[in-house]
Write an enzyme that holds these catalytic residues in place. Structure first.
Site, PDB file in Angstrom:
ATOM      1  N   TYR A  24     -58.891 115.107 -81.674  1.00 43.19           N
ATOM      2  CA  TYR A  24     -58.151 115.009 -82.934  1.00 43.19           C
ATOM      3  C   TYR A  24     -59.124 114.960 -84.124  1.00 43.19           C
ATOM      4  O   TYR A  24     -58.954 115.691 -85.113  1.00 43.19           O
ATOM      5  CB  TYR A  24     -57.286 113.750 -82.891  1.00 43.19           C
ATOM      6  CG  TYR A  24     -56.387 113.547 -84.081  1.00 43.19           C
ATOM      7  CD1 TYR A  24     -55.234 114.311 -84.255  1.00 43.19           C
ATOM      8  CD2 TYR A  24     -56.682 112.571 -85.037  1.00 43.19           C
ATOM      9  CE1 TYR A  24     -54.408 114.105 -85.351  1.00 43.19           C
ATOM     10  CE2 TYR A  24     -55.857 112.364 -86.130  1.00 43.19           C
ATOM     11  CZ  TYR A  24     -54.723 113.129 -86.285  1.00 43.19           C
ATOM     12  OH  TYR A  24     -53.899 112.936 -87.363  1.00 43.19           O
ATOM     13  N   SER A  76     -60.642 118.258 -84.826  1.00 44.48           N
ATOM     14  CA  SER A  76     -59.728 119.178 -85.525  1.00 44.48           C
ATOM     15  C   SER A  76     -59.583 118.804 -86.997  1.00 44.48           C
ATOM     16  O   SER A  76     -59.564 119.669 -87.871  1.00 44.48           O
ATOM     17  CB  SER A  76     -58.351 119.185 -84.837  1.00 44.48           C
ATOM     18  OG  SER A  76     -57.639 117.986 -85.075  1.00 44.48           O
ATOM     19  N   LYS A  77     -59.519 117.524 -87.290  1.00 47.33           N
ATOM     20  CA  LYS A  77     -59.263 117.112 -88.674  1.00 47.33           C
ATOM     21  C   LYS A  77     -60.520 117.232 -89.542  1.00 47.33           C
ATOM     22  O   LYS A  77     -60.435 117.515 -90.738  1.00 47.33           O
ATOM     23  CB  LYS A  77     -58.702 115.688 -88.704  1.00 47.33           C
ATOM     24  CG  LYS A  77     -57.324 115.563 -88.050  1.00 47.33           C
ATOM     25  CD  LYS A  77     -56.288 116.454 -88.740  1.00 47.33           C
ATOM     26  CE  LYS A  77     -54.883 116.202 -88.218  1.00 47.33           C
ATOM     27  NZ  LYS A  77     -53.871 117.017 -88.927  1.00 47.33           N
ATOM     28  N   VAL A  84     -46.592 127.011 -85.759  1.00 47.47           N
ATOM     29  CA  VAL A  84     -47.697 127.370 -86.668  1.00 47.47           C
ATOM     30  C   VAL A  84     -48.820 128.113 -85.950  1.00 47.47           C
ATOM     31  O   VAL A  84     -49.693 128.712 -86.590  1.00 47.47           O
ATOM     32  CB  VAL A  84     -48.275 126.133 -87.404  1.00 47.47           C
ATOM     33  CG1 VAL A  84     -47.247 125.520 -88.342  1.00 47.47           C
ATOM     34  CG2 VAL A  84     -48.829 125.093 -86.427  1.00 47.47           C
ATOM     35  N   ASN A 123     -49.034 120.884 -92.881  1.00 46.52           N
ATOM     36  CA  ASN A 123     -48.976 119.497 -92.443  1.00 46.52           C
ATOM     37  C   ASN A 123     -48.691 119.313 -90.953  1.00 46.52           C
ATOM     38  O   ASN A 123     -48.959 118.250 -90.401  1.00 46.52           O
ATOM     39  CB  ASN A 123     -47.895 118.808 -93.301  1.00 46.52           C
ATOM     40  CG  ASN A 123     -47.495 117.470 -92.774  1.00 46.52           C
ATOM     41  OD1 ASN A 123     -48.205 116.478 -92.987  1.00 46.52           O
ATOM     42  ND2 ASN A 123     -46.383 117.411 -92.058  1.00 46.52           N
ATOM     43  N   SER A 152     -56.979 113.922 -91.934  1.00 50.80           N
ATOM     44  CA  SER A 152     -56.791 112.546 -91.456  1.00 50.80           C
ATOM     45  C   SER A 152     -58.038 111.755 -91.795  1.00 50.80           C
ATOM     46  O   SER A 152     -59.132 112.325 -91.917  1.00 50.80           O
ATOM     47  CB  SER A 152     -56.602 112.542 -89.934  1.00 50.80           C
ATOM     48  OG  SER A 152     -56.686 111.217 -89.424  1.00 50.80           O
TER      49      SER A 152
END
Ligand code: NAD
Length: 252
Positions: A154, A157-158, A63, A88, A141
């Site tokens: 993380y 990013s979410k 991706v 996803n 998330s």
């Protein structure tokens, strides 16, 4: 069937939530275009969907590769049309103090989790706008909504995925295209097994479940059901939403 005559392009379809969504969407009549960097995982997903009587095509895709992503989406439009895009694919980085995360790892998380979603939307939006319909579902998330200790890159990013989704939803609404995000709590896929399951995963899972009002972690089908709802016409007046699916964790 809720997705009859529709085509869904799903990234990260070779494992966990993406595979569960591929199976669930196919059971509702969608043609599945499954994309992943992991070809073995993709093959298994394709076998499962086909064995259950579904239609499925696969694309080996990183991706992060914007041109390859655009080519895969263009080919999908050409062959099947395009109605649903489920961005996803994602990675985590294990539980690590913020100051010890290497820059390279932080960048990898951002490249896949953020730019990967960007690339998917960039590839699909011109087609969806042109046809005046479509549903984008981005996997964020719970960490992107309430944060999470030792998951700083993380969460970074979410959180970006949540607000990016809101922004494009506002932009695309007048064109008949919806965009929503799902924000799962810990769901039993290979990802948390790596992040949290250094010891005995079943014991860890049981211990973690005590923190959830519903007293269990998520199963991939729990999240796939929410993805299905947001992708379907039942969510026709829902856009720019970040749907938390967490067994009540965030209110406990
Ligand atoms: P998983 O590891 O089982 O699946 C992730 C899939 O993404 C894998 O098949 C992997 O090969 C693929 N992938 C990774 N990098 C890629 C790349 N560069 N290009 C294409 N594909 C790539 O994990 P999962 O739990 O199914 O995660 C799916 C999504 O759900 C991720 O975005 C994850 O961050 C998110 N999420 C998971 C949980 C959870 O607890 N499982 C909770 C919240 C959010």
């Amino acid at each position: 069937m809720r997705l009859e005559n529709e085509t869904a392009f799903i990234t990260g379809a070779g494992s966990g939530l993406g595979r569960a969504a591929a199976e669930r969407f196919a059971a509702e009549g969608a043609t599945i275009v499954a994309a992943d960097i992991d070809t073995d995982g993709l093959d298994e997903t394709a076998d499962r969907v086909a064995d259950a009587g579904g239609e499925v095509t696969t694309h080996e895709l990183d991706v992060r590769d914007r041109e390859a992503f655009a080519a895969a989406v263009d080919a999908t439009v050409e062959e099947h049309g395009l109605d649903i895009v489920l961005n996803n694919a994602g990675i985590s980085h294990g539980r690590t103090d913020m100051e010890t995360i290497e820059d390279d790892l932080r960048d990898r998380v951002i490249d896949i989790n953020v730019k990967g979603v960007w690339n998917g939307c960039r590839a699909a939006i011109p087609h969806l706008k042109e046809q005046g319909s479509g549903a984008i579902v981005n996997t964020a998330s719970l960490a992107g909504v309430i944060g999470a200790p030792k998951l700083s890159a993380y969460s970074l990013s979410k959180g970006a995925v949540v607000n990016f989704t809101r922004s494009i939803a506002a932009e695309l609404g007048p064109h008949g295209v919806r965009a929503n995000a799902v924000c799962p709590g810990v769901t039993d896929t290979p990802m948390p097994r790596e992040d949290f399951g250094q010891g005995n995963w079943e014991e860890t899972k049981a211990e973690m479940a005590k923190q959830y009002p519903l007293r269990r972690l998520g199963e991939p089908e729990d999240v796939a059901n929410a993805m299905l709802f947001l992708a379907s016409d039942e969510a026709d007046w829902i856009t720019g939403h970040a749907l938390v699916i967490d067994g009540g964790y965030s209110i406990s």
